[in-house]
Design a protein around this motif. Structure first.
Motif, PDB file in Angstrom:
ATOM      1  N   ALA A 178      24.995  19.738  40.516  1.00 32.32           N
ATOM      2  CA  ALA A 178      26.347  19.981  41.011  1.00 32.32           C
ATOM      3  C   ALA A 178      26.871  21.350  40.621  1.00 32.32           C
ATOM      4  N   ASN A 179      26.328  21.927  39.533  1.00 34.88           N
ATOM      5  CA  ASN A 179      26.832  23.213  39.054  1.00 34.88           C
ATOM      6  C   ASN A 179      25.805  23.845  38.122  1.00 34.88           C
ATOM      7  N   LEU A 180      26.160  25.006  37.592  1.00 41.46           N
ATOM      8  CA  LEU A 180      25.244  25.748  36.731  1.00 41.46           C
ATOM      9  C   LEU A 180      24.881  24.966  35.475  1.00 41.46           C
ATOM     10  N   VAL A 181      25.848  24.287  34.882  1.00 39.46           N
ATOM     11  CA  VAL A 181      25.577  23.534  33.657  1.00 39.46           C
ATOM     12  C   VAL A 181      24.507  22.476  33.907  1.00 39.46           C
ATOM     13  N   GLU A 182      24.629  21.741  35.008  1.00 35.96           N
ATOM     14  CA  GLU A 182      23.634  20.717  35.334  1.00 35.96           C
ATOM     15  C   GLU A 182      22.269  21.342  35.611  1.00 35.96           C
ATOM     16  N   ALA A 183      22.270  22.467  36.332  1.00 34.61           N
ATOM     17  CA  ALA A 183      21.001  23.120  36.656  1.00 34.61           C
ATOM     18  C   ALA A 183      20.282  23.556  35.377  1.00 34.61           C
ATOM     19  N   PHE A 214      19.474  42.470  43.542  1.00 39.20           N
ATOM     20  CA  PHE A 214      19.881  42.507  42.138  1.00 39.20           C
ATOM     21  C   PHE A 214      19.076  41.443  41.418  1.00 39.20           C
ATOM     22  N   GLN A 215      18.296  41.851  40.425  1.00 38.11           N
ATOM     23  CA  GLN A 215      17.598  40.878  39.593  1.00 38.11           C
ATOM     24  C   GLN A 215      17.675  41.309  38.136  1.00 38.11           C
ATOM     25  N   CYS A 216      18.200  40.415  37.334  1.00 36.15           N
ATOM     26  CA  CYS A 216      18.292  40.649  35.894  1.00 36.15           C
ATOM     27  C   CYS A 216      17.705  39.453  35.166  1.00 36.15           C
ATOM     28  N   VAL A 217      17.460  39.641  33.872  1.00 35.40           N
ATOM     29  CA  VAL A 217      17.129  38.522  33.001  1.00 35.40           C
ATOM     30  C   VAL A 217      18.086  38.596  31.825  1.00 35.40           C
ATOM     31  N   LEU A 218      18.634  37.443  31.459  1.00 35.51           N
ATOM     32  CA  LEU A 218      19.565  37.346  30.342  1.00 35.51           C
ATOM     33  C   LEU A 218      18.905  36.548  29.218  1.00 35.51           C
ATOM     34  N   PRO A 219      19.045  37.008  27.968  1.00 33.56           N
ATOM     35  CA  PRO A 219      18.427  36.266  26.860  1.00 33.56           C
ATOM     36  C   PRO A 219      19.029  34.879  26.738  1.00 33.56           C
ATOM     37  N   LEU A 220      18.237  33.966  26.202  1.00 33.89           N
ATOM     38  CA  LEU A 220      18.616  32.557  26.150  1.00 33.89           C
ATOM     39  C   LEU A 220      19.963  32.352  25.454  1.00 33.89           C
ATOM     40  N   ILE A 221      20.223  33.114  24.405  1.00 33.22           N
ATOM     41  CA  ILE A 221      21.422  32.895  23.604  1.00 33.22           C
ATOM     42  C   ILE A 221      22.711  33.174  24.388  1.00 33.22           C
ATOM     43  N   SER A 222      22.650  34.081  25.361  1.00 31.99           N
ATOM     44  CA  SER A 222      23.851  34.445  26.119  1.00 31.99           C
ATOM     45  C   SER A 222      23.746  34.095  27.596  1.00 31.99           C
ATOM     46  N   ALA A 223      22.710  33.354  27.975  1.00 28.27           N
ATOM     47  CA  ALA A 223      22.435  33.136  29.389  1.00 28.27           C
ATOM     48  C   ALA A 223      23.557  32.370  30.095  1.00 28.27           C
ATOM     49  N   ARG A 224      24.040  31.288  29.489  1.00 22.99           N
ATOM     50  CA  ARG A 224      25.049  30.492  30.193  1.00 22.99           C
ATOM     51  C   ARG A 224      26.331  31.292  30.414  1.00 22.99           C
TER      52      ARG A 224
END
Length: 440
Positions: free
Chosen positions: A189-194, A315-325
């Motif tokens: 339903a949203n980013l958190v669920e994904a 646009f393609q980036c990668v965000l580290p796990l600690i700050s990804a959400r």
């Protein structure tokens, strides 16, 4: 001179194109450098374009050897990944790592150190490379492995062709028992669920399409696709006697450049709603063929024309796990607020990777396309800033408009890469439109 661009059709450069068909012709071309090697032109921007000398490597396209005990195939740099699949899948072998198109060359896969839907488990393409042959600016060829010429090996993986001309490579395939994929579709339903699905799943392959215009409690609503290579006994009886046979689907072609007005917030919103609804209907397990799972866009020839004659930028980036959400939320908020976006926006979970200059790191990578226009270029500058604020970095194989300042702020490895290039004349011998723009 030839008008040349990457897959995004932006920017366009008048370039001298050379088409070597053997090692000697590559060596001759180096005398009038700088040059850059180019495969099938599927990097999105100007990373495989050099006005003074672009080497079209597709003439070096021989499969050289295969060792069934190790799964290592030896190939010239111009061999297409699709040709490797065509030759070896019927024998029970498949690429250990593949990006979202099979229409790339092996040299391009090494130079970009491509990653796929299984990065969390299996790393990038470079993890499965046994050796590469690299020609330096003087025409000498170096056999590089993780142990021999190891520094050149490390820098060439993900080095965007700027360490030398990749001539040949040996790389490992994975054994499979069918040409089918056991897929599970999970709507979110949203980013958190994904993200919860990604974090709790142990599937070998995982990728999500997401609605780039969703807001509020629908921000980042997604279809997460988890998958494994199907075992022969998982196939229906009608397919078990020919487990590698997959009926070829007809190809379709985008016949013309779409008008600029065709891509707007209303068409995007309608497409995203329909795509999510249709995917949700297919929730649960299913059996799909390898081509449909890994390469859905390859069935639509010249799909880059969808974004109009000015082209598009990814646009393609990668965000580290600690700050990804937090970072993904900020990125998606900015995209949704702009009303701009992509028909096919993609989210993947990446695993741990320590590399000299390759893109992946542990975290989440977000990719989506924008038609080139002043508003979208301004939005991407904003997305760059959000990425920097959350410790992320950018994928050079997809870049066509980053600034050198932004790249350096995102990636401290640039200084070491530039210093390496300055040694042994590599910066004089090898350069692309991208390297000149980014001053690397």
């Amino acid at each position: 001179m030839t008008r040349l661009s990457g897959w995004g059709r932006f920017p366009v450069t008048e370039a001298k194109v050379l088409r070597p068909r053997d090692e000697g012709a590559v060596r001759d071309a180096l005398r009038n450098g700088p040059v850059i090697a180019r495969g099938n032109g599927r990097s999105y921007g100007d990373s495989a374009v050099q006005a003074r000398g672009t080497l079209d490597m597709r003439g070096l396209n021989r499969l050289l050897a295969f060792d069934p005990d190790t799964g290592v195939v030896e190939a010239e740099a111009g061999v297409m990944l699709g040709d490797v699949i065509r030759a070896f899948l019927p024998r029970g072998w498949f690429p250990a790592v593949t990006p979202g198109t099979k229409l790339i060359t092996i040299g391009g896969a090494v130079a970009s150190d491509v990653h796929g839907k299984n990065h969390r488990h299996d790393g990038s393409f470079g993890r499965h490379v046994a050796w590469i042959d690299v020609m330096d600016g003087e025409g000498a060829v170096h056999r590089c492995t993780p142990r021999d010429n190891s520094e050149l090996f490390r820098w060439t993986l993900g080095g965007m062709g700027l360490t030398g001309v990749i001539l040949r490579a040996g790389f490992r395939l994975r054994p499979v028992t069918s040409g089918w994929i056991a897929q599970e579709m999970r709507p979110a339903a949203n980013l958190v669920e994904a993200m919860e699905i990604f974090e709790t799943s142990d599937a070998t392959y995982s990728v999500a399409w997401f609605d780039c215009l969703g807001r509020g409690d629908r921000l980042g609503r997604s279809l997460v696709m988890l998958a494994e290579h199907a075992e022969r006994d998982q196939l229906p009886s009608s397919k078990r006697h020919r487990p590698f046979h997959v009926p070829e689907k007809p190809k379709r072609r985008v016949p013309l450049d779409a008008p600029a007005v065709a891509l707007n917030r209303y068409t995007l919103r309608a497409f995203n709603a329909l795509y999510h609804w249709n995917g949700s209907r297919k929730a649960g397990p299913s059996l799909v063929d390898w081509d449909s799972y890994f390469y859905p866009l390859d069935a639509l020839l010249e799909w880059n024309r969808i974004y109009g004659r000015r082209g598009f930028a990814q646009f393609q980036c990668v965000l580290p796990l600690i700050s990804a959400r937090e970072g993904l939320t900020a990125l998606l908020d900015a995209i949704a607020a702009s009303g701009q976006g992509s028909f096919l926006a993609v989210l993947k979970r990446l695993g741990v990777q320590e590399s000299a200059f390759s893109f992946p790191m542990e975290g989440y990578t977000l990719a989506l396309d924008f038609p080139v226009n002043p508003a979208s270029l301004k939005l991407m500058d904003r997305l760059d800033a959000i990425t920097l604020e959350h410790g992320g970095r950018f994928y050079l194989a997809k870049d066509s408009r980053l600034s050198g300042e932004t790249l350096r702020a995102a990636d401290p490895r640039v200084a070491d890469f530039t210093a390496m290039r300055a040694g042994e004349g590599r910066a004089r011998a090898f350069a692309s439109g991208q390297s000149e723009r980014l001053k690397i």
